[in-house]
Every structure is written in C-alpha cells, then in structure tokens.
Design a protein around this motif. Structure first.
Motif, PDB file in Angstrom:
ATOM      1  N   UNK A 101       0.850  -0.718   0.155  1.00 27.22           N
ATOM      2  CA  UNK A 101       0.307   0.462   0.149  1.00 27.22           C
ATOM      3  C   UNK A 101       0.546   1.073  -0.283  1.00 27.22           C
ATOM      4  N   UNK A 102       0.615   2.403  -1.079  1.00 28.02           N
ATOM      5  CA  UNK A 102       1.124   3.224  -1.473  1.00 28.02           C
ATOM      6  C   UNK A 102       0.489   4.749  -0.705  1.00 28.02           C
ATOM      7  N   UNK A 215       3.195  13.476 -11.841  1.00 23.11           N
ATOM      8  CA  UNK A 215       3.158  12.581 -13.488  1.00 23.11           C
ATOM      9  C   UNK A 215       2.740  11.912 -13.184  1.00 23.11           C
ATOM     10  N   UNK A 216       1.818  10.931 -11.729  1.00 21.88           N
ATOM     11  CA  UNK A 216       0.798   9.912 -11.686  1.00 21.88           C
ATOM     12  C   UNK A 216      -0.429  10.675 -11.976  1.00 21.88           C
ATOM     13  N   UNK A 217      -1.118  12.101 -11.893  1.00 20.97           N
ATOM     14  CA  UNK A 217      -1.648  13.265 -11.878  1.00 20.97           C
ATOM     15  C   UNK A 217      -2.386  12.986 -10.657  1.00 20.97           C
ATOM     16  N   UNK A 225      -2.377   4.121  -3.265  1.00 22.76           N
ATOM     17  CA  UNK A 225      -2.352   2.499  -4.155  1.00 22.76           C
ATOM     18  C   UNK A 225      -1.823   1.369  -3.952  1.00 22.76           C
ATOM     19  N   UNK A 226      -2.968   0.754  -4.028  1.00 18.88           N
ATOM     20  CA  UNK A 226      -2.588  -0.432  -3.681  1.00 18.88           C
ATOM     21  C   UNK A 226      -2.365  -1.651  -4.483  1.00 18.88           C
ATOM     22  N   UNK A 227      -1.196  -2.790  -3.932  1.00 24.42           N
ATOM     23  CA  UNK A 227      -1.266  -3.893  -5.619  1.00 24.42           C
ATOM     24  C   UNK A 227      -1.184  -5.227  -4.716  1.00 24.42           C
ATOM     25  N   UNK A 234      -5.579   2.539  -8.149  1.00 23.17           N
ATOM     26  CA  UNK A 234      -5.977   3.600  -7.065  1.00 23.17           C
ATOM     27  C   UNK A 234      -6.910   3.219  -5.611  1.00 23.17           C
ATOM     28  N   UNK A 235      -6.926   3.269  -4.217  1.00 24.55           N
ATOM     29  CA  UNK A 235      -7.905   2.488  -3.638  1.00 24.55           C
ATOM     30  C   UNK A 235      -8.725   3.973  -2.601  1.00 24.55           C
TER      31      UNK A 235
END
Length: 250
Positions: A101-102, A215-217, A225-227, A234-235
C-alpha cells in the motif's frame, strides 16, 4: 490565414503549458511579437473563441494520456518489483508481505490526519499481511507548514524514527511549526545537530515524491495505491480492508 491559425494554436498551447507548469514566457519571445501580428491574433481570438477551446481540449487530452501511461508503468512496477516503487521511502508492516500500500500524504491535511487514525488500526489488524510505504506530497499552495513538517519527518527518518515522528506530527497537527518539530525531536532523543542538518537536506527526496505524484496525475491527499497478486490500483481507505479480506479468502 490557415498558417496563422496553426501559429495561434501552437502559441496558445505553449502558453497553457507554461501556465500549468508555473513558468512564464521568456521576455525575448514576448518582445518578438510585433504589434500588427498581436492585433491580428487578438482579432482572431475575438472572432473565433473556439480556437482557445480546441487548444485547451487538446492539451487536456494530451495530459490525460500522459497520466494514464505513467499510471500503467507505476502499477506494473508496483506489482512486479515493488521495491523499485518504494525506493528509499519509509515503510511499516511485514517486509515479506505481497500486498503493498503506497500512501501519498500531507502532514497538514486534515483528511490525512483522519486517515492516519484508521491506518493505525488497519496496520495493527493486518500487520502480517500488508506493507505501507509513505510518499511525501505536501500541498504547499494551501498548507504553509506541509513542507517544513515533511522536512522534519524526513530528518527523523535519517535517525530511524520516521514513524514515531510521523505519528507525533499528525497527533499535534494543530501545533505544526518550528517549536513542535524541535520538541518532537527532543522527545524522540534525536541527535539535534544532525536533525537540523538533515532538515536542510530533505528537499531533494521530497521533491522526487512530489514529481512522482504529479506525473501520476494525483491532485489531492491522502491518495492510496494498492497492489497485490490479484489487484492493482488506486483505492479508497474505506475499501482497503474489504479488499484485504477478499485477498485473504482466495
């Protein structure tokens, strides 16, 4: 006339780009526009305002495409090689976790302070399932203390005390200021001389985080941001636990 229309669209697009990026057109470039040409351009703008609209739309579409491409690369890296995305950012949670999770956050943002309370509960509950990486995104246009607070937290991180410093900043958000930053450093028993030196060195790392967010808007905080193996994107904070539950049940 078509050539002039093309010139005008190019000039407007360049002007918009400079405006968005906070630049100003070089004085030499402005001086090179002779008065007759300037009057002709203004006349076309009065008669054909659609030229501006078309230029704005084209610029917005180009930006959205750039954001989309950057987001795809970011999510792919986060899924395949998360350490590349995490970099030197402070992390908390299980280093072995496959769920990353970022968080892009601002220490003066009231919504980030509320999210911080919920995140602490979430991390306590899922400490073996999740790793959180913190990215600085101080919204300096609206939060005067966002950057100084980020600098202080970064300096705390250089002595291994980022999360303690992070928690203290959010707990005392209404007191953000130089006195608080020093007070927290003292309470955490930091080397104060090193702390003050590191605060002055923090901007490079913080600016890298800001540039990544732009850059990511990303326009606001907090943004998460979760992966994981089966999801990347994006969550909302309110959705994270349900997604974790779904992942654990798979």
């Amino acid at each position: 006339m078509p050539q002039l229309f093309h010139y005008l669209r190019t000039w407007i697009t360049l002007g918009l780009l400079c405006l968005v990026l906070g630049w100003s057109l070089p004085a030499q470039a402005v001086s090179e526009i002779n008065p007759p040409l300037e009057q002709q351009v203004l006349q076309i703008l009065r008669e054909h305002p659609e030229v501006i609209i078309e230029s704005v739309q084209a610029y917005q579409e180009q930006q959205q495409q750039q954001f989309k491409q950057a987001q795809q690369v970011f999510l792919q890296n986060l899924k395949i090689n998360p350490q590349l995305v995490i970099g030197d950012s402070p992390t908390i949670g299980s280093a072995q976790s496959k769920i990353v999770l970022v968080e892009f956050s601002d220490f003066q943002c009231p919504y980030c302070a509320e999210a911080h309370k919920k995140l602490k509960l979430l991390l306590a509950k899922h400490k073996n399932d999740l790793i959180l990486a913190y990215k600085h995104f101080p919204l300096t246009e609206i939060h005067a203390e966002a950057l100084p607070a980020a600098q202080a937290a970064w300096a705390g991180n250089q002595q291994g005390k980022f999360w303690e410093y992070h928690d203290a900043l959010f707990t005392n958000q209404k007191r953000l200021g130089k006195d608080l930053y020093l007070d927290i450093a003292k309470k955490l028993k930091l080397d104060l001389q090193k702390f003050e030196r590191d605060r002055l060195l923090a901007n490079t790392a913080i600016e890298e985080n800001i540039q990544l967010a732009q850059k990511l808007g990303i326009a606001g905080t907090p943004t998460f941001v979760m992966s994981s193996k089966n999801f990347s994107g994006v969550v909302q904070l309110s959705d994270i636990e349900s997604k974790l539950a779904n992942i654990e049940n798979q």
